[in-house]
Design an enzyme around this catalytic site. Sequence first.
Site, PDB file in Angstrom:
ATOM      1  N   ASP A  28      19.693  87.431  -2.672  1.00  0.00           N
ATOM      2  CA  ASP A  28      19.309  86.266  -1.364  1.00  0.00           C
ATOM      3  C   ASP A  28      18.840  87.531  -0.028  1.00  0.00           C
ATOM      4  OD1 ASP A  28      19.203  84.740   0.629  1.00  0.00           O
ATOM      5  OD2 ASP A  28      21.408  84.624   0.881  1.00  0.00           O
ATOM      6  N   ASN A  30      17.653  86.238   2.886  1.00  0.00           N
ATOM      7  CA  ASN A  30      17.944  85.572   4.358  1.00  0.00           C
ATOM      8  C   ASN A  30      19.297  84.934   4.539  1.00  0.00           C
ATOM      9  OD1 ASN A  30      17.746  83.464   2.545  1.00  0.00           O
ATOM     10  ND2 ASN A  30      16.030  82.539   3.430  1.00  0.00           N
ATOM     11  N   ASP A  32      20.830  82.517   3.200  1.00  0.00           N
ATOM     12  CA  ASP A  32      21.356  81.145   3.005  1.00  0.00           C
ATOM     13  C   ASP A  32      22.120  80.966   1.755  1.00  0.00           C
ATOM     14  OD1 ASP A  32      19.563  81.505   0.926  1.00  0.00           O
ATOM     15  OD2 ASP A  32      18.150  79.897   1.822  1.00  0.00           O
ATOM     16  N   ASP A  36      15.936  84.832  -3.814  1.00  0.00           N
ATOM     17  CA  ASP A  36      14.617  84.097  -3.340  1.00  0.00           C
ATOM     18  C   ASP A  36      13.737  85.282  -3.668  1.00  0.00           C
ATOM     19  OD1 ASP A  36      15.039  86.089  -1.246  1.00  0.00           O
ATOM     20  OD2 ASP A  36      16.099  84.871  -0.082  1.00  0.00           O
ATOM     21  N   ASP A 105       8.056  80.340 -15.835  1.00  0.00           N
ATOM     22  CA  ASP A 105       8.637  79.426 -16.722  1.00  0.00           C
ATOM     23  C   ASP A 105       7.594  78.015 -16.720  1.00  0.00           C
ATOM     24  OD1 ASP A 105      10.768  78.096 -18.248  1.00  0.00           O
ATOM     25  OD2 ASP A 105      11.834  79.435 -17.584  1.00  0.00           O
ATOM     26  N   ASP A 206       9.307  76.066 -22.078  1.00  0.00           N
ATOM     27  CA  ASP A 206      10.505  75.343 -21.983  1.00  0.00           C
ATOM     28  C   ASP A 206      10.802  74.185 -22.957  1.00  0.00           C
ATOM     29  OD1 ASP A 206      13.326  74.877 -20.391  1.00  0.00           O
ATOM     30  OD2 ASP A 206      12.322  72.723 -20.469  1.00  0.00           O
ATOM     31  N   GLU A 262      10.247  78.341 -26.339  1.00  0.00           N
ATOM     32  CA  GLU A 262      11.916  77.957 -26.408  1.00  0.00           C
ATOM     33  C   GLU A 262      11.793  76.738 -27.701  1.00  0.00           C
ATOM     34  OE1 GLU A 262      15.918  76.435 -24.129  1.00  0.00           O
ATOM     35  OE2 GLU A 262      13.954  75.437 -24.174  1.00  0.00           O
ATOM     36  N   HIS A 327      20.210  82.211 -19.281  1.00  0.00           N
ATOM     37  CA  HIS A 327      20.625  81.094 -18.460  1.00  0.00           C
ATOM     38  C   HIS A 327      21.422  80.036 -18.923  1.00  0.00           C
ATOM     39  CE1 HIS A 327      17.056  79.556 -19.405  1.00  0.00           C
ATOM     40  NE2 HIS A 327      17.314  78.344 -18.618  1.00  0.00           N
ATOM     41  N   ASP A 328      21.288  79.774 -20.288  1.00  0.00           N
ATOM     42  CA  ASP A 328      22.150  78.712 -20.759  1.00  0.00           C
ATOM     43  C   ASP A 328      22.867  79.093 -21.770  1.00  0.00           C
ATOM     44  OD1 ASP A 328      20.081  76.695 -19.955  1.00  0.00           O
ATOM     45  OD2 ASP A 328      18.681  77.001 -21.905  1.00  0.00           O
TER      46      ASP A 328
HETATM   47  C1  NOJ Z   1      16.031  74.568 -21.550  1.00  0.00           C
HETATM   48  C2  NOJ Z   1      16.215  75.281 -20.324  1.00  0.00           C
HETATM   49  O1  NOJ Z   1      16.630  76.612 -20.678  1.00  0.00           O
HETATM   50  C3  NOJ Z   1      17.562  74.552 -19.892  1.00  0.00           C
HETATM   51  O2  NOJ Z   1      18.038  75.470 -18.804  1.00  0.00           O
HETATM   52  C4  NOJ Z   1      17.112  73.192 -19.402  1.00  0.00           C
HETATM   53  O3  NOJ Z   1      18.448  72.529 -18.818  1.00  0.00           O
HETATM   54  C5  NOJ Z   1      16.720  72.379 -20.360  1.00  0.00           C
HETATM   55  N1  NOJ Z   1      15.492  73.176 -21.098  1.00  0.00           N
HETATM   56  C6  NOJ Z   1      15.783  71.234 -19.814  1.00  0.00           C
HETATM   57  O4  NOJ Z   1      14.687  71.560 -19.279  1.00  0.00           O
END
Ligand code: NOJ
Length: 550
Positions: A28, A30, A32, A36, A105, A206, A262, A327-328
């Site tokens: 970050d 700034n 907040d 960013d 993405d 995605d 993905e 991130h999942d």
């Molecule tokens: C896969 C993404 O990696 C995930 O974070 C997202 O919630 C779902 N697709 C829906 O876009």
Amino acid sequence: MEHTREKRSKDWFKDLEIYQIYPKSFMDSNGDGIGDLPGIISKLDYLEKLGIDAIWLSPIYVSPCYDNGYDIADYDRIDPVFGTIEDLERLRDEAHGRGICLIMDLVVNHTSSFHEWFRESRKSRTGQYSDYYIWKDPKDGKEPNNWASCFGGSAWEYCEERGQYYLHMFAKEQPDLNWKSEGVRKSIFAMIRRWLDFGVDGFRVDAISYLDKGDFCDSTNTLNAEGYALDMDAISNRPGTHAIIKDICRILDEYDAFAVGEVNIKKLSDYRDYCSEDRKEFKMAIPFVPPIVEIGTWSPAKMKRDIVASYETMKDDGWWARFLSNHDKPRQVSLYGNDTTYRIDSAKMLAMLMQTLPGTPFIFQGEEIGMTDVHYPSIGCYNDIDTRNAYRTALLEGKSEEEALRIAAAISRDNARTPMQWKNEEGAGFTTGKPWLEINGNYRTINVESSLADDESILSFYRKLIEIRKKEPCLRRGSMEFHNTGDDCIFAFSRMGYGKEFLVLLNFSDSPRRYSLPAGNWMSVISNGKRSAQESMVLKPYEAFLLERR
Ligand code: NOJ
């Protein structure tokens, strides 16, 4: 190696070292509390020194953020929380100036319900955007079928204005696009071209396996607590989806751009369908496995089997995306390693695995310093829609609040999304303000600054491994053979080619294991312990060696 557009060689994507940035949580600039673009720019030197050739940014487009940016309300504009288009231009140029590619993405299974297309589409059954989404009449006054959404509840939402339901395989704020619509195809293809013209080097695509939904029959899968059935397999990998992917990738190929999909891998041949050269689809695939399934079924033996099976499937045609985190998913050291006693050793061992397998390694921000899962004290601390839904579902199933929290925390995507830990100071060097998601309390000891100062740190180990991989074509492009070690927890595999042979040896457990080296003269290239390999030895917990035949 140079990978920017003018300097690309054939199969350039095979040599990349890709770093995934979750922009909200990276840096970050700034105060907040939200990461960013200027923050990312300020860390490019760090990434360059790590040996990164490409950054993949999770979505930074305008979004109401019901699913943290995976619900896009405007494909062409940067969300002001991340900065401006000028910031992105600067990031592009500064990255390219360092030989780092920019991968964005691409989310085209669905948009946000705040996207103009949807706001128009919901108004009436006629008009320019009326067929942009999947609308169906009620069946017996109810949903058109029994499908559940991935995030729980029904996959259908009723819309008064049209007197119809629309489909959302994710949140109700993420309506699925209707890829049968000519308008959708034209609009999305044009958008892709605009970003390629802007100068992005490719896309991580995605949730791409579900574009063609088939015939909308009821699922026969088990109903969830709310009476709906989740059956992503039924709508995955259909010929209509592959045809659209080919159209998308044809555009990318015109620009010699990168594309990783993905995808849902149901059977091994799906890898080939997505990644074989003559299919002209993706360069590589990221198989999606829901955390709940991964946590429940994972074991070293299974991982070994999967690696061997996907290797055998694509060794003559195709390529692999190598990753353990994103991130999942839970943090890799917490899921596959040991994030307490053996945190450092196991994080290094996992890094060794990823950097020595054939395929393109992906590093998810923070894994290079061994960041761990977070354990928040209450559901209110969690931001992720999926976590909150899992909690709600557990309560509906009659679980206690404590048990529901335990279940939700284990699968929570927030484990991966806590802010990057840069320094041992208030805000972890991530922000001077209040972070959008609470920082993992262990930032005092686990952070980049202290890792940089320590030659034995996980970070230093990543740097060395990446350097070795870059130097050795055998590790990037050579063949692989797994050895039968008679022990599920001992991984031993050779990499061969370009006049060399390497042996990778890993103890995937927190107990000592015996192993004898194959005959020959082996020299240690790098290891996570302080000793060299013996002909016959007891490997310490999570010990890892990279050896070279002399
Ligand atoms: C896969 C993404 O990696 C995930 O974070 C997202 O919630 C779902 N697709 C829906 O876009």
